[in-house]
Design an enzyme around this catalytic site. Sequence first.
Site, PDB file in Angstrom:
ATOM      1  N   ASP A   7      -2.240  -0.525  -2.667  1.00  0.00           N
ATOM      2  CA  ASP A   7      -1.138  -0.838  -1.948  1.00  0.00           C
ATOM      3  C   ASP A   7      -0.307  -2.249  -2.389  1.00  0.00           C
ATOM      4  O   ASP A   7      -1.077  -2.808  -2.963  1.00  0.00           O
ATOM      5  CB  ASP A   7      -1.438  -0.964  -0.388  1.00  0.00           C
ATOM      6  CG  ASP A   7      -0.152  -0.966   0.634  1.00  0.00           C
ATOM      7  OD1 ASP A   7       0.872  -0.649   0.083  1.00  0.00           O
ATOM      8  OD2 ASP A   7      -0.368  -1.830   1.565  1.00  0.00           O
ATOM      9  N   SER A   8       0.890  -2.284  -2.125  1.00  0.00           N
ATOM     10  CA  SER A   8       1.372  -3.476  -2.247  1.00  0.00           C
ATOM     11  C   SER A   8       0.697  -4.686  -1.546  1.00  0.00           C
ATOM     12  O   SER A   8       0.803  -5.564  -1.853  1.00  0.00           O
ATOM     13  CB  SER A   8       2.870  -3.581  -1.740  1.00  0.00           C
ATOM     14  OG  SER A   8       2.982  -3.429  -0.079  1.00  0.00           O
ATOM     15  N   TYR A  39       7.145  -4.956  -1.492  1.00  0.00           N
ATOM     16  CA  TYR A  39       7.912  -4.057  -2.194  1.00  0.00           C
ATOM     17  C   TYR A  39       9.050  -3.633  -1.703  1.00  0.00           C
ATOM     18  O   TYR A  39       9.991  -3.226  -2.304  1.00  0.00           O
ATOM     19  CB  TYR A  39       6.784  -2.856  -2.527  1.00  0.00           C
ATOM     20  CG  TYR A  39       5.691  -3.012  -3.531  1.00  0.00           C
ATOM     21  CD1 TYR A  39       5.549  -4.268  -4.110  1.00  0.00           C
ATOM     22  CD2 TYR A  39       4.849  -1.849  -4.186  1.00  0.00           C
ATOM     23  CE1 TYR A  39       4.273  -4.186  -4.939  1.00  0.00           C
ATOM     24  CE2 TYR A  39       3.810  -2.162  -5.104  1.00  0.00           C
ATOM     25  CZ  TYR A  39       3.622  -3.400  -5.433  1.00  0.00           C
ATOM     26  OH  TYR A  39       2.480  -3.317  -6.300  1.00  0.00           O
ATOM     27  N   GLY A  40       8.848  -3.158  -0.251  1.00  0.00           N
ATOM     28  CA  GLY A  40      10.046  -2.378   0.303  1.00  0.00           C
ATOM     29  C   GLY A  40      11.259  -3.216   0.157  1.00  0.00           C
ATOM     30  O   GLY A  40      12.348  -2.328   0.394  1.00  0.00           O
ATOM     31  N   CYS A  70       0.579   3.499  -0.153  1.00  0.00           N
ATOM     32  CA  CYS A  70       1.750   3.085  -0.030  1.00  0.00           C
ATOM     33  C   CYS A  70       2.948   3.983  -0.159  1.00  0.00           C
ATOM     34  O   CYS A  70       2.871   4.509  -1.253  1.00  0.00           O
ATOM     35  CB  CYS A  70       1.966   2.058  -1.206  1.00  0.00           C
ATOM     36  SG  CYS A  70       3.405   0.825  -1.040  1.00  0.00           S
ATOM     37  N   ASN A  71       3.697   4.058   0.857  1.00  0.00           N
ATOM     38  CA  ASN A  71       4.867   5.157   0.813  1.00  0.00           C
ATOM     39  C   ASN A  71       5.910   4.616  -0.251  1.00  0.00           C
ATOM     40  O   ASN A  71       6.513   5.408  -0.842  1.00  0.00           O
ATOM     41  CB  ASN A  71       5.342   5.297   2.149  1.00  0.00           C
ATOM     42  CG  ASN A  71       4.334   5.953   3.132  1.00  0.00           C
ATOM     43  OD1 ASN A  71       4.433   7.106   3.461  1.00  0.00           O
ATOM     44  ND2 ASN A  71       3.537   4.898   3.755  1.00  0.00           N
ATOM     45  N   THR A  72       6.048   3.344  -0.405  1.00  0.00           N
ATOM     46  CA  THR A  72       7.086   2.765  -0.975  1.00  0.00           C
ATOM     47  C   THR A  72       6.914   3.111  -2.576  1.00  0.00           C
ATOM     48  O   THR A  72       7.694   3.530  -3.262  1.00  0.00           O
ATOM     49  CB  THR A  72       7.248   1.161  -0.579  1.00  0.00           C
ATOM     50  OG1 THR A  72       7.501   1.300   0.567  1.00  0.00           O
ATOM     51  CG2 THR A  72       8.450   0.835  -1.567  1.00  0.00           C
ATOM     52  N   CYS A 180       5.070   3.603   6.920  1.00  0.00           N
ATOM     53  CA  CYS A 180       4.509   2.639   5.878  1.00  0.00           C
ATOM     54  C   CYS A 180       3.231   2.185   6.435  1.00  0.00           C
ATOM     55  O   CYS A 180       3.176   1.973   7.649  1.00  0.00           O
ATOM     56  CB  CYS A 180       5.721   1.553   6.087  1.00  0.00           C
ATOM     57  SG  CYS A 180       5.112  -0.254   5.235  1.00  0.00           S
ATOM     58  N   THR A 181       2.335   1.966   5.336  1.00  0.00           N
ATOM     59  CA  THR A 181       0.926   1.881   5.898  1.00  0.00           C
ATOM     60  C   THR A 181       0.810   0.373   6.552  1.00  0.00           C
ATOM     61  O   THR A 181      -0.304   0.355   7.084  1.00  0.00           O
ATOM     62  CB  THR A 181       0.182   2.010   4.806  1.00  0.00           C
ATOM     63  OG1 THR A 181       0.521   1.298   3.730  1.00  0.00           O
ATOM     64  CG2 THR A 181       0.055   3.384   4.125  1.00  0.00           C
ATOM     65  N   HIS A 182       1.565  -0.366   6.401  1.00  0.00           N
ATOM     66  CA  HIS A 182       1.644  -1.525   7.032  1.00  0.00           C
ATOM     67  C   HIS A 182       1.818  -1.389   8.763  1.00  0.00           C
ATOM     68  O   HIS A 182       1.488  -2.417   9.200  1.00  0.00           O
ATOM     69  CB  HIS A 182       2.506  -2.794   6.581  1.00  0.00           C
ATOM     70  CG  HIS A 182       1.951  -3.566   5.067  1.00  0.00           C
ATOM     71  ND1 HIS A 182       2.070  -2.760   4.007  1.00  0.00           N
ATOM     72  CD2 HIS A 182       1.295  -4.654   4.996  1.00  0.00           C
ATOM     73  CE1 HIS A 182       1.693  -3.491   3.064  1.00  0.00           C
ATOM     74  NE2 HIS A 182       1.360  -4.736   3.618  1.00  0.00           N
TER      75      HIS A 182
HETATM   76  N1  DGL Z   1       2.550  -0.443   2.805  1.00  0.00           N
HETATM   77  C1  DGL Z   1       3.836  -0.170   2.171  1.00  0.00           C
HETATM   78  C2  DGL Z   1       4.216   1.191   2.423  1.00  0.00           C
HETATM   79  O1  DGL Z   1       3.501   2.087   2.856  1.00  0.00           O
HETATM   80  C3  DGL Z   1       4.990  -1.099   1.745  1.00  0.00           C
HETATM   81  C4  DGL Z   1       4.875  -2.403   2.156  1.00  0.00           C
HETATM   82  C5  DGL Z   1       5.975  -3.228   1.305  1.00  0.00           C
HETATM   83  O2  DGL Z   1       5.486  -3.831   0.491  1.00  0.00           O
HETATM   84  O3  DGL Z   1       7.212  -3.398   1.576  1.00  0.00           O
HETATM   85  O4  DGL Z   1       5.277   1.566   2.241  1.00  0.00           O
END
Ligand code: DGL
Length: 261
Positions: A7-8, A39-40, A70-72, A180-182
Site C-alpha cells: 500500500d502507499s 498517492y491519491g 491500495c485502490n489508488t 480506499c484502504t485507509h
Molecule cells: N490506501 C490507498 C487506497 O486504497 C490510497 C491512499 C493514498 O495514498 O492516497 O486507495
Amino acid sequence: MKIAFFDSGLGGLSVLHHARRVLPHEQFVFYADETHVPYGTKTRAEVESFVAEAFEFLLKQDVKAIVVACNTATSVAVPAMRARYDLPIIGMEPAAKKALALDPVHRVLVTATPITVAGEKMEHLIERVDHEHLVDRLALPELVTFAENMVFDGPEVEAYLRKALAPYQLEDYSALVLGCTHFNYFKPAFRRILPESVRFIDGNEGTVAQLIRKLKERGELAGEEQEQTVEYFYSGERVTEEKELERIEMCNRQLDKVYEL
Ligand code: DGL
C-alpha cells in the site's frame, strides 16, 4: 514463499488484518510506501513510478503473490505490473458491485481518493454495474493524512466528515463503500454521522478470497506445519524501530476494534 501486501501507507494493514485471520499459516511481507504517501493526490505518472519501484523490491523478497492493498495504486498501475511480472497480482477496486448486489434500489456512496474517484477504471466499473445510476462518488483525501498521523477519530475528523457528507441526503443510501484502504480506520466516526440503515462495504474479504483462489489454483497455499509471520517494510527499509512497530500495532488495535462494524 511469502505473500506481499503493498500500500502507499498503513491503510493496507486493514486487508492484511483480514488475511491474517483466514490464512494462519502464511508468511507475509507488508510494504508501506511511507516515503511517498499519499498517492491519491499525486499525478498518475508519479504513482506509476512509485508502484514500479515497490514491485522491484518485493520481487526480490521470495514472494509468491502480491496483493495491491491500495485502490489508488490498482487503478493506476496494476495492468502494467501484470504485463511485466508472472505471479498472481491481486488488485482492489471500490466494492460498488457488492453494494448494489446487496441493495439494487437505494443509492450507494463510493468514497475513495481523488485519483480513484476520477480514474478510468472507476468509469468502467460504473458503466458495468450502475445501470440505474445509483452510485455517487466522493473523494476524501484528508482521511489518508489523518490515518497516517494516527488520528482515527476526534473533533477534527468528525468535522471533516460532516462537512464532506453534508450535501448528501444520507437516508437515501443503503451503503457507504470504503474505496480506499485507509478509510477502514474511520468507521466509528462515519457511524455517528450515517443513518443506521447505511452499511459499510469494503473490498477486504473479496480481495483475500481472490488471493486464496489464485494460490489454490497454483497449489501454493502454505501447509499447516508453517507458522504465520509478518515482516514490515517502509519503502524498502525493514521496520525495526520500536516506535514504528508500535505505530503499526496502534493501527492493528484500531482494526480489531472496527472489524465487526
Ligand atoms: N490506501 C490507498 C487506497 O486504497 C490510497 C491512499 C493514498 O495514498 O492516497 O486507495
